[in-house]
Each structure stands twice: as C-alpha cells, then as structure tokens.
Write a protein that holds these residues in place. Structure first.
Motif, PDB file in Angstrom:
ATOM      1  N   PRO A  56      -2.648  -1.914  -5.460  1.00 26.06           N
ATOM      2  CA  PRO A  56      -1.560  -2.494  -4.657  1.00 26.06           C
ATOM      3  C   PRO A  56      -0.348  -2.810  -5.512  1.00 26.06           C
ATOM      4  O   PRO A  56      -0.460  -3.192  -6.678  1.00 26.06           O
ATOM      5  CB  PRO A  56      -2.204  -3.766  -4.082  1.00 26.06           C
ATOM      6  CG  PRO A  56      -3.676  -3.472  -4.054  1.00 26.06           C
ATOM      7  CD  PRO A  56      -3.928  -2.622  -5.265  1.00 26.06           C
ATOM      8  N   LEU A  57       0.823  -2.613  -4.924  1.00 27.30           N
ATOM      9  CA  LEU A  57       2.062  -2.810  -5.669  1.00 27.30           C
ATOM     10  C   LEU A  57       2.175  -4.236  -6.155  1.00 27.30           C
ATOM     11  O   LEU A  57       1.999  -5.191  -5.385  1.00 27.30           O
ATOM     12  CB  LEU A  57       3.263  -2.454  -4.789  1.00 27.30           C
ATOM     13  CG  LEU A  57       3.337  -1.005  -4.318  1.00 27.30           C
ATOM     14  CD1 LEU A  57       4.551  -0.808  -3.419  1.00 27.30           C
ATOM     15  CD2 LEU A  57       3.404  -0.050  -5.508  1.00 27.30           C
ATOM     16  N   ARG A  58       2.453  -4.364  -7.452  1.00 24.69           N
ATOM     17  CA  ARG A  58       2.652  -5.678  -8.031  1.00 24.69           C
ATOM     18  C   ARG A  58       4.020  -6.211  -7.634  1.00 24.69           C
ATOM     19  O   ARG A  58       4.940  -5.467  -7.391  1.00 24.69           O
ATOM     20  CB  ARG A  58       2.571  -5.595  -9.566  1.00 24.69           C
ATOM     21  CG  ARG A  58       1.227  -5.156 -10.093  1.00 24.69           C
ATOM     22  CD  ARG A  58       1.264  -4.964 -11.592  1.00 24.69           C
ATOM     23  NE  ARG A  58       1.969  -3.747 -11.972  1.00 24.69           N
ATOM     24  CZ  ARG A  58       3.049  -3.713 -12.708  1.00 24.69           C
ATOM     25  NH1 ARG A  58       3.608  -4.834 -13.121  1.00 24.69           N
ATOM     26  NH2 ARG A  58       3.635  -2.567 -13.023  1.00 24.69           N
ATOM     27  N   ARG A 110       0.847  -1.196   0.000  1.00 26.29           N
ATOM     28  CA  ARG A 110       0.000   0.000   0.000  1.00 26.29           C
ATOM     29  C   ARG A 110       0.882   1.245   0.000  1.00 26.29           C
ATOM     30  O   ARG A 110       1.849   1.325   0.736  1.00 26.29           O
ATOM     31  CB  ARG A 110      -0.912   0.029   1.233  1.00 26.29           C
ATOM     32  CG  ARG A 110      -1.562  -1.290   1.591  1.00 26.29           C
ATOM     33  CD  ARG A 110      -2.466  -1.832   0.522  1.00 26.29           C
ATOM     34  NE  ARG A 110      -3.633  -1.002   0.283  1.00 26.29           N
ATOM     35  CZ  ARG A 110      -4.673  -1.374  -0.469  1.00 26.29           C
ATOM     36  NH1 ARG A 110      -4.668  -2.563  -1.076  1.00 26.29           N
ATOM     37  NH2 ARG A 110      -5.688  -0.561  -0.638  1.00 26.29           N
ATOM     38  N   TRP A 111       0.501   2.235  -0.794  1.00 19.30           N
ATOM     39  CA  TRP A 111       1.374   3.400  -0.967  1.00 19.30           C
ATOM     40  C   TRP A 111       0.643   4.741  -0.891  1.00 19.30           C
ATOM     41  O   TRP A 111       1.253   5.773  -0.636  1.00 19.30           O
ATOM     42  CB  TRP A 111       2.075   3.326  -2.319  1.00 19.30           C
ATOM     43  CG  TRP A 111       1.120   3.130  -3.468  1.00 19.30           C
ATOM     44  CD1 TRP A 111       0.755   1.953  -4.031  1.00 19.30           C
ATOM     45  CD2 TRP A 111       0.378   4.143  -4.163  1.00 19.30           C
ATOM     46  NE1 TRP A 111      -0.168   2.149  -5.038  1.00 19.30           N
ATOM     47  CE2 TRP A 111      -0.420   3.501  -5.136  1.00 19.30           C
ATOM     48  CE3 TRP A 111       0.310   5.525  -4.063  1.00 19.30           C
ATOM     49  CZ2 TRP A 111      -1.268   4.175  -5.993  1.00 19.30           C
ATOM     50  CZ3 TRP A 111      -0.536   6.221  -4.910  1.00 19.30           C
ATOM     51  CH2 TRP A 111      -1.316   5.552  -5.863  1.00 19.30           C
ATOM     52  N   LYS A 112      -0.661   4.765  -1.102  1.00 16.68           N
ATOM     53  CA  LYS A 112      -1.376   6.024  -1.291  1.00 16.68           C
ATOM     54  C   LYS A 112      -1.331   6.931  -0.065  1.00 16.68           C
ATOM     55  O   LYS A 112      -1.283   8.166  -0.188  1.00 16.68           O
ATOM     56  CB  LYS A 112      -2.827   5.740  -1.667  1.00 16.68           C
ATOM     57  CG  LYS A 112      -3.638   7.001  -1.969  1.00 16.68           C
ATOM     58  CD  LYS A 112      -5.039   6.653  -2.455  1.00 16.68           C
ATOM     59  CE  LYS A 112      -5.870   7.896  -2.683  1.00 16.68           C
ATOM     60  NZ  LYS A 112      -7.226   7.569  -3.208  1.00 16.68           N
ATOM     61  N   ALA A 113      -1.341   6.351   1.131  1.00 14.45           N
ATOM     62  CA  ALA A 113      -1.366   7.174   2.345  1.00 14.45           C
ATOM     63  C   ALA A 113      -0.126   8.046   2.465  1.00 14.45           C
ATOM     64  O   ALA A 113      -0.197   9.155   3.015  1.00 14.45           O
ATOM     65  CB  ALA A 113      -1.493   6.279   3.581  1.00 14.45           C
ATOM     66  N   GLN A 146       9.120   9.988  -4.175  1.00 15.71           N
ATOM     67  CA  GLN A 146       9.328   8.707  -4.827  1.00 15.71           C
ATOM     68  C   GLN A 146       8.059   7.887  -4.910  1.00 15.71           C
ATOM     69  O   GLN A 146       7.912   7.055  -5.802  1.00 15.71           O
ATOM     70  CB  GLN A 146      10.430   7.931  -4.111  1.00 15.71           C
ATOM     71  CG  GLN A 146      11.798   8.544  -4.289  1.00 15.71           C
ATOM     72  CD  GLN A 146      12.096   8.807  -5.751  1.00 15.71           C
ATOM     73  OE1 GLN A 146      12.214   9.944  -6.175  1.00 15.71           O
ATOM     74  NE2 GLN A 146      12.206   7.765  -6.534  1.00 15.71           N
ATOM     75  N   MET A 147       7.126   8.097  -3.984  1.00 16.18           N
ATOM     76  CA  MET A 147       5.879   7.339  -4.035  1.00 16.18           C
ATOM     77  C   MET A 147       5.069   7.686  -5.276  1.00 16.18           C
ATOM     78  O   MET A 147       4.374   6.837  -5.834  1.00 16.18           O
ATOM     79  CB  MET A 147       5.052   7.602  -2.775  1.00 16.18           C
ATOM     80  CG  MET A 147       5.590   6.912  -1.546  1.00 16.18           C
ATOM     81  SD  MET A 147       5.613   5.118  -1.733  1.00 16.18           S
ATOM     82  CE  MET A 147       6.927   4.690  -0.595  1.00 16.18           C
ATOM     83  N   LEU A 148       5.150   8.933  -5.725  1.00 20.39           N
ATOM     84  CA  LEU A 148       4.427   9.316  -6.936  1.00 20.39           C
ATOM     85  C   LEU A 148       5.039   8.655  -8.164  1.00 20.39           C
ATOM     86  O   LEU A 148       4.318   8.207  -9.065  1.00 20.39           O
ATOM     87  CB  LEU A 148       4.442  10.840  -7.085  1.00 20.39           C
ATOM     88  CG  LEU A 148       3.655  11.603  -6.008  1.00 20.39           C
ATOM     89  CD1 LEU A 148       3.864  13.107  -6.160  1.00 20.39           C
ATOM     90  CD2 LEU A 148       2.170  11.261  -6.078  1.00 20.39           C
ATOM     91  N   VAL A 149       6.358   8.582  -8.228  1.00 23.48           N
ATOM     92  CA  VAL A 149       7.016   7.861  -9.322  1.00 23.48           C
ATOM     93  C   VAL A 149       6.652   6.385  -9.268  1.00 23.48           C
ATOM     94  O   VAL A 149       6.340   5.753 -10.290  1.00 23.48           O
ATOM     95  CB  VAL A 149       8.543   8.047  -9.248  1.00 23.48           C
ATOM     96  CG1 VAL A 149       9.235   7.191 -10.316  1.00 23.48           C
ATOM     97  CG2 VAL A 149       8.922   9.503  -9.421  1.00 23.48           C
TER      98      VAL A 149
END
Length: 525
Positions: A496-498, A337-340, A384-387
């Motif tokens: 979710p990150l693959r 999970r990355w969006k937060a 980096q989360m946006l990339v």
C-alpha cells in the motif's frame, strides 16, 4: 562533499500544483518535439536531401534519450534536482533552435541527438522531483497528470506536425521552433516555484559505470534501430554491435558492483518490485511506441488520410489516456491500492492491439476510434502506476535511480518496439506485394502516400491490401508483449502506498546478505 536535494517541509496542494505546472510544461514541450517530427519527415528530407539517412533523423532523439536517462537521476543526487532540470531544459531549447536552423541532414541529426539528451533529463527528473515533494500515498493523484502529459504528447505530436507541415506559412522548421517559447516559460516557472532545501552528502561520479552503461545501451539501440534497414540482420554489423553490447553490459555489471556510488545500484535488481516494474514498463514501451509510430502509416496509406487527418484520428486515444490516467491516480491516492490499475490496463492494451489487428481496407473511422480508445485507456492506467510502484518500494536514497531506471526501460522498450514492428512491416509488405503482383518488384518504388495513390489502380489495390495485411501482423505481434506485461504485474507484491502528513520511516530493503533491513532515518516529506 556535494549537495543532494532534500525537501525538509510539507508542500501544500497549491504549492505542488505550482511546481508541477512548470515540470509538466517542460515535459510536454520536450515530448512533443520528440514525436512531432514523424509526419514531417518526408518533407524535411525532401528539403535537406539525404533520404538514405531518414532513419537517423527519426532515431537520434530516441537513442540519446534512452541511454542518458539513468545518468540524470544519479547526477541530480550529486548536483541538485533544480540545477540538473534547468540544464536539461536548456539543452533542449538550444538543440531545438539549431534543429530548426539546420542547413543539411547531418546538422539536423546532431541537433536531434542533443534534443534527446535534454528530453531524457526532463522525463526522468520530473518523476524524481515529484517523488521528492509528495509522499507516495498522495503521489498517485499527481502522477496521473504526468502520465496524461506523457501519453498526450506522444500521441498528439504527429497531429501538431501534420498541421504545421500542411500550413503553407509555417513550414517544417516550425516543428522545432514551436516548442521554444513554451520551454522558456517552463524555465521561468521552475526558477520561481522550485525551492529545495539541501543536505550535504558524500557522492562521487561513477565514470566507469556511466561509460559502460551508456555504451552498452547505445550499441543495443543502434542494433535494434538500424538492423534490417541500414544493414541486414545476418551481417558483420549485427555481430559487431551484438558483441559490443554483451561486453559493455558485462563490464557495467562489474563496474556497478565495485562502485562506491553506482549509477544503477545492484541492490535495485534484488528488489522484486523494481525488476518486475521495469519489465512491465519495457513491454508497455513496446506497445506504445510500436503502435503509435506505425498506426499513421495505416491511416495515411490504406485510408488515404492527410497527415492532419491521421493526427486527428488519434484524439480518441488521447481522451482515453487522459481520463484513465487522472481517474486511476486519484483512486490510488484515496485508497492506497494501485496494483489493479496496471493489471487491468495491460489487459486493455492487449485487447486494443488485438482489435487493431482486425482492421481492414474498409474499416470505418468509428471502428478505428473505438479500438485506439481502448488502448489509450489501458496505457493511461499503466504507465505512471509502474513508476509509482517502484518509487513506493524504494528507499529514500534510491528513489531517484529507481525512477530513472524504470523510465529507462520504458524508453528501451520503445526502441525495441519501433525496430521490431518496422522489420515486420517491411518484410510483410514486400512479401505480400510480390504475391499479389506476381513477383513484380513494386515495393522499392513505393514513396509517399500521395505517390502510392497515384499508381495504376491495380497496383494501388495490391499496395493497400498488402499494407493492411502487414499492419494486422504488426499489431497482432504486440498482443503477446502486453500479455507478458500482465503476467509481470500479477507477480508484483502490492505494498500500500506510503504517506500521510507526518514523516515516516523508509521502506525496508535487502542488505548484502539478503536479510530485510529497516532504516531508522526519518523520510522528509
């Protein structure tokens, strides 16, 4: 037929770290060289002459770095990642040496422009190569290091520049020489550890798209960088550059829709994740570059700090950015999970900018340090989360161009931030000084921080108060940009990150008629 890098095997954690060490060393040296010149500019133009061209020295690298970024990703698809990375590093090293040897301001500006070309390649291709060798699910733990290096280099550059300028036996030329040995080491490391398999693929260079894209971006950058400084906003130059920008951007849209192998494929702009990540990255660039370029002016002029001392004051931001970048990357890898992280990060950036807008003449170093720590923590959770989000949503064939596209918009946001904040600062200082000094034209005579503090006491008091008021406005204007970034992130769909040990299918993408398609071709990891 051309070659496209396509790693066909799984890389161990140790192998990834070895490759990443060379990439990050090259990235760090190039970004340091971009930002290190800030505190050295007064000394450089004093030595070489050409005070009226100071803005060109500062902007040449940012200009070429921004306009070249989309090209590097596409060219690496055609000619190979490793080859293009080493070409970018070679350009950077050669330009750094020439910059250090400059005998006049024109020679320095030209060298800085070539430095920007190399820096654009290194910043884009580091992300692309990381996307090649690491699945998205595992990429978060490594992308945190990339974000930390990017932020630390941007913030620590002025500290290094101040130290070099303040050290008698070095001198400003070492602002350019100091990065050369590190870059040579990085070249050797990349040559040793970066091994890619290749697959043949038809590819052609989109010359018309490249010309219109870079030309349009260049015209826009020139308008934003020099409007209000080199020429008035309401002037013929503004309208000419604005018209050129519109015409070339329209031409780029036509060219990219018609090209067989476009630089920025139009299908990317039908992908909501790419569009929103690019918008958020642009707004992050506004906050990052806008704040970092002008915060030293508050520290040196209002607080009376030396270049080295003002650089040291940025260390809390470095620490906050480094820790938050590493932690957020590891958590994203472990949970998928990355969006937060970018959502919370941009909220912290907005809070940090608001607190910086409350600074005054008597603000303590503890207050300043606390405020920029908050902002640094937010930037570390966001960049980096946006990339990573864009890479995770992209198909294999679009991974390089989507990565360089998001990076391009972040650099463009930096140019917008520097130009907008600079115009606000200049106009506010002029207005505040006129009000405090009864209309006396003191602003044109203001020089270096040392010269300002050597003025009569009543004038010094007026200048310090004027700069404080102006800086408050600058930081306050940055708050809406960060808030808009939060809105953009909230509309992102969290996929979710693959990843994992086995090869996986590519993510779906929109076809010509907008229907969801899935590629059956396996993605190598």
């Amino acid at each position: 037929m051309t070659l496209l890098d396509a790693p066909q095997r799984t890389y161990s954690h140790r192998q990834v770290l070895e490759i990443l060490s060379g990439l990050l060393l090259a990235l760090m040296t190039s970004m340091l060289s971009t930002s290190v010149v800030g505190t050295a500019l007064p000394t450089i133009v004093g030595d070489l002459g050409g005070q009226e061209q100071l803005s060109w020295v500062a902007s040449a690298t940012l200009l070429t770095m921004t306009v070249s970024t989309p090209l590097w990703g596409k060219l690496s698809d055609i000619f190979g990642r490793k080859r293009l990375f080493q070409i970018a590093l070679g350009l950077f090293v050669a330009a750094s040496v020439v910059a250090g040897l400059s005998q006049n301001i024109g020679m320095l500006i030209a060298a800085r422009a070539v430095q920007g070309l190399g820096t654009g390649g290194l910043s884009a291709l580091t992300q692309v190569i990381l996307g090649d060798i690491v699945p998205p699910r595992e990429r978060g733990r490594y992308s945190g290091y990339v974000g930390a290096v990017f932020g630390i280099s941007t913030v620590a550059g002025p500290l290094l520049g101040g130290f070099i300028v303040d050290t008698d036996w070095l001198g400003w030329r070492w602002c350019f020489y100091v990065c050369v040995p590190l870059a040579v080491v990085a070249f050797a490391v990349v040559q040793r550890v970066l091994r890619f398999d290749h697959e043949s693929r038809d590819a052609r260079i989109d010359w018309w798209g490249a010309t219109t894209l870079t030309g349009g971006a260049t015209a826009l950058m020139l308008l934003l960088s020099f409007g209000g400084h080199e020429f008035e906003w309401n002037s013929a130059w503004t309208y000419i550059l604005g018209a050129i920008t519109v015409v070339l951007v329209a031409g780029a849209v036509v060219a990219e829709r018609a090209a067989a192998s476009p630089i920025l494929p139009p299908r990317l702009f039908r992908d909501r994740t790419f569009v929103l990540a690019s918008i958020a990255s642009l707004l992050v660039g506004v906050a990052l570059f806008g704040a970092m370029i002008y915060l030293p002016q508050y520290l040196q002029i209002v607080k009376g700090m030396s270049p080295t001392e003002s650089g040291l004051m940025t260390l809390p931001m470095v620490i906050g950015l480094f820790l938050s970048s590493i932690v957020s990357g590891k958590v994203a890898s472990s949970t998928g999970r990355w969006k937060a992280f970018p959502a919370v990060g941009l909220v912290l950036v907005a809070i940090g900018l608001f607190l910086l807008s409350r600074l005054h003449v008597d603000s303590t170093p503890v207050e300043i340090g606390a405020y920029i720590t908050i902002m640094g923590a937010g930037l570390g959770m966001t960049m980096q989360m946006l990339v990573l989000a864009a890479q995770n949503a992209a198909s294999r064939q679009d991974m390089a161009v989507s990565t360089s596209g998001v990076t391009f918009f972040r650099s463009l946001g930096g140019a917008v931030g520097v130009a907008a904040f600079g115009a606000i600062l200049t106009n506010r200082v002029k207005d505040e000084l006129a009000a405090r000094l009864g209309g006396v034209a003191a602003a044109p005579q203001l020089g270096t921080p040392e010269a300002i503090h050597g003025l009569p006491p009543q004038v010094v008091k007026a200048v310090l108060e004027s700069y404080t008021e102006a800086m408050q406005t600058v930081f306050l204007v940055g708050v809406p940009a960060a808030v808009l970034g939060v809105v953009a992130v909230l509309f992102l769909k969290e996929v979710p990150l693959r990843g994992g040990g086995a090869p996986e299918a590519e993510p779906g993408r929109h076809g010509r008629h907008g229907r969801h398609e899935r590629s059956r071709r396996k993605q190598p990891v």
